[in-house]
Design a protein around this motif. Structure first.
Motif, PDB file in Angstrom:
ATOM      1  N   TRP A  60       0.819  -1.207   0.000  1.00  0.00           N
ATOM      2  CA  TRP A  60       0.000   0.000   0.000  1.00  0.00           C
ATOM      3  C   TRP A  60       0.859   1.267   0.000  1.00  0.00           C
ATOM      4  N   LYS A  61       2.117   1.154   0.407  1.00  0.00           N
ATOM      5  CA  LYS A  61       3.020   2.304   0.435  1.00  0.00           C
ATOM      6  C   LYS A  61       3.726   2.537  -0.901  1.00  0.00           C
ATOM      7  N   GLN A  62       3.663   1.566  -1.808  1.00  0.00           N
ATOM      8  CA  GLN A  62       4.392   1.663  -3.071  1.00  0.00           C
ATOM      9  C   GLN A  62       3.815   2.793  -3.913  1.00  0.00           C
ATOM     10  N   ARG A  63       4.701   3.614  -4.427  1.00  0.00           N
ATOM     11  CA  ARG A  63       4.301   4.787  -5.196  1.00  0.00           C
ATOM     12  C   ARG A  63       4.405   4.520  -6.693  1.00  0.00           C
ATOM     13  N   GLU A 134       0.945  19.197   0.024  1.00  0.00           N
ATOM     14  CA  GLU A 134       0.929  18.263  -1.102  1.00  0.00           C
ATOM     15  C   GLU A 134       0.275  18.971  -2.273  1.00  0.00           C
ATOM     16  N   VAL A 135       0.874  18.810  -3.449  1.00  0.00           N
ATOM     17  CA  VAL A 135       0.295  19.334  -4.684  1.00  0.00           C
ATOM     18  C   VAL A 135       0.271  18.168  -5.664  1.00  0.00           C
ATOM     19  N   ARG A 136      -0.925  17.823  -6.135  1.00  0.00           N
ATOM     20  CA  ARG A 136      -1.075  16.714  -7.066  1.00  0.00           C
ATOM     21  C   ARG A 136      -1.020  17.252  -8.492  1.00  0.00           C
ATOM     22  N   ASP A 139      -1.889  12.519 -13.596  1.00  0.00           N
ATOM     23  CA  ASP A 139      -2.719  11.430 -13.088  1.00  0.00           C
ATOM     24  C   ASP A 139      -2.222  10.863 -11.768  1.00  0.00           C
ATOM     25  N   ALA A 140      -0.907  10.901 -11.527  1.00  0.00           N
ATOM     26  CA  ALA A 140      -0.378  10.241 -10.331  1.00  0.00           C
ATOM     27  C   ALA A 140       0.908  10.868  -9.820  1.00  0.00           C
ATOM     28  N   GLY A 141       1.069  12.183 -10.007  1.00  0.00           N
ATOM     29  CA  GLY A 141       2.280  12.848  -9.543  1.00  0.00           C
ATOM     30  C   GLY A 141       2.029  13.699  -8.319  1.00  0.00           C
ATOM     31  N   CYS A 142       3.074  13.893  -7.520  1.00  0.00           N
ATOM     32  CA  CYS A 142       2.979  14.669  -6.283  1.00  0.00           C
ATOM     33  C   CYS A 142       4.206  15.562  -6.119  1.00  0.00           C
ATOM     34  N   VAL A 143       3.967  16.770  -5.654  1.00  0.00           N
ATOM     35  CA  VAL A 143       5.033  17.595  -5.096  1.00  0.00           C
ATOM     36  C   VAL A 143       4.648  17.750  -3.634  1.00  0.00           C
ATOM     37  N   THR A 144       5.478  17.253  -2.750  1.00  0.00           N
ATOM     38  CA  THR A 144       5.198  17.288  -1.317  1.00  0.00           C
ATOM     39  C   THR A 144       6.349  17.945  -0.585  1.00  0.00           C
ATOM     40  N   GLY A 145       6.102  18.316   0.647  1.00  0.00           N
ATOM     41  CA  GLY A 145       7.177  18.861   1.455  1.00  0.00           C
ATOM     42  C   GLY A 145       6.668  19.542   2.695  1.00  0.00           C
ATOM     43  N   ASP A 146       7.553  20.308   3.298  1.00  0.00           N
ATOM     44  CA  ASP A 146       7.192  21.066   4.489  1.00  0.00           C
ATOM     45  C   ASP A 146       8.014  22.333   4.556  1.00  0.00           C
ATOM     46  N   CYS A 165      -0.755  11.373  -2.086  1.00  0.00           N
ATOM     47  CA  CYS A 165       0.570  11.979  -1.951  1.00  0.00           C
ATOM     48  C   CYS A 165       1.173  11.884  -0.553  1.00  0.00           C
ATOM     49  N   LEU A 166       0.387  12.167   0.467  1.00  0.00           N
ATOM     50  CA  LEU A 166       0.904  12.163   1.835  1.00  0.00           C
ATOM     51  C   LEU A 166       0.467  10.903   2.575  1.00  0.00           C
ATOM     52  N   GLU A 167       1.446  10.182   3.095  1.00  0.00           N
ATOM     53  CA  GLU A 167       1.142   8.981   3.858  1.00  0.00           C
ATOM     54  C   GLU A 167       0.356   9.381   5.093  1.00  0.00           C
ATOM     55  N   PRO A 168      -0.716   8.664   5.401  1.00  0.00           N
ATOM     56  CA  PRO A 168      -1.533   9.031   6.553  1.00  0.00           C
ATOM     57  C   PRO A 168      -0.753   8.934   7.852  1.00  0.00           C
ATOM     58  N   TYR A 169      -1.059   9.829   8.755  1.00  0.00           N
ATOM     59  CA  TYR A 169      -0.444   9.849  10.083  1.00  0.00           C
ATOM     60  C   TYR A 169      -1.180   8.852  10.961  1.00  0.00           C
ATOM     61  N   THR A 170      -0.452   7.947  11.576  1.00  0.00           N
ATOM     62  CA  THR A 170      -1.112   6.886  12.338  1.00  0.00           C
ATOM     63  C   THR A 170      -0.819   6.918  13.836  1.00  0.00           C
ATOM     64  N   HIS A 171       0.133   7.696  14.285  1.00  0.00           N
ATOM     65  CA  HIS A 171       0.442   7.690  15.731  1.00  0.00           C
ATOM     66  C   HIS A 171       0.498   9.082  16.254  1.00  0.00           C
TER      67      HIS A 171
END
Length: 171
Positions: A60-63, A134-136, A139-146, A165-171
């Motif tokens: 599920w993490k594979q991009r 995150e900027v999509r 069809d499947a590209g992302c520019v992410t950052g902070d 684009c952004l992996e969900p925060y789980t903790h």
């Protein structure tokens, strides 16, 4: 005295058995399979020291792998975003609201990007200063950052089918 090793012999045997056991362990920690592990591997197959089903459980993490054209498009978009956010950072403005306004000022479609506050890690008592974006594109590209006091990060990658684009925060 057959079968008797004495204290010196026992020390040699213990040393050899410990050395032999360590020789089978990787020197720098476990080797976790990455995208090179075939998705069609049997579910019970384990690669290296990875737990059983590691690849299946982490698919599920594979991009999406960007094509050359998609990478070029993402690089152009990142080149537009970075200087605007660098100005914000230089001004000491790290708020999500300012980051959102900056991205809107570039003419980006508000339906194609998101900005959130930094998340509080469990080991800190307070939320770090800054914003995550995150900027999509395509069809499947992302520019992410902070953007935060200590750095500005702008990264181009493919989206993940499960979360975008952004992996969900789980903790």
């Amino acid at each position: 005295m057959r079968g008797s090793f004495g204290i010196g012999g026992v020390a040699v045997l213990v040393t050899l058995s410990l050395a032999g056991g360590c020789a089978n362990r990787p020197a720098e920690g476990p080797v976790w399979p990455g995208p090179s592990v075939p998705a069609s591997a049997p579910p019970t197959e384990s690669a290296g020291d990875a737990p059983p089903n590691y690849a299946d459980n982490n698919n599920w993490k594979q991009r999406h792998e960007l094509t050359a054209a998609e990478q070029a498009e993402g690089d152009r978009l990142a080149a537009r975003i970075e200087p605007v956010l660098a100005e914000l950072r230089a001004a000491g403005d790290f708020t999500p609201e300012s980051t959102r306004r900056a991205l809107l000022g570039l003419g980006l479609d508000p339906e194609r990007f998101g900005v959130t506050a930094m998340r509080q890690p469990s080991w800190l008592d307070e939320v770090p200063v800054g914003a995550v974006f995150e900027v999509r594109f395509g069809d499947a590209g992302c520019v992410t950052g902070d953007i935060r006091p200590e750095r500005l990060l702008v990264h181009v990658s493919g989206a993940a089918a499960e979360f975008g684009c952004l992996e969900p925060y789980t903790h």
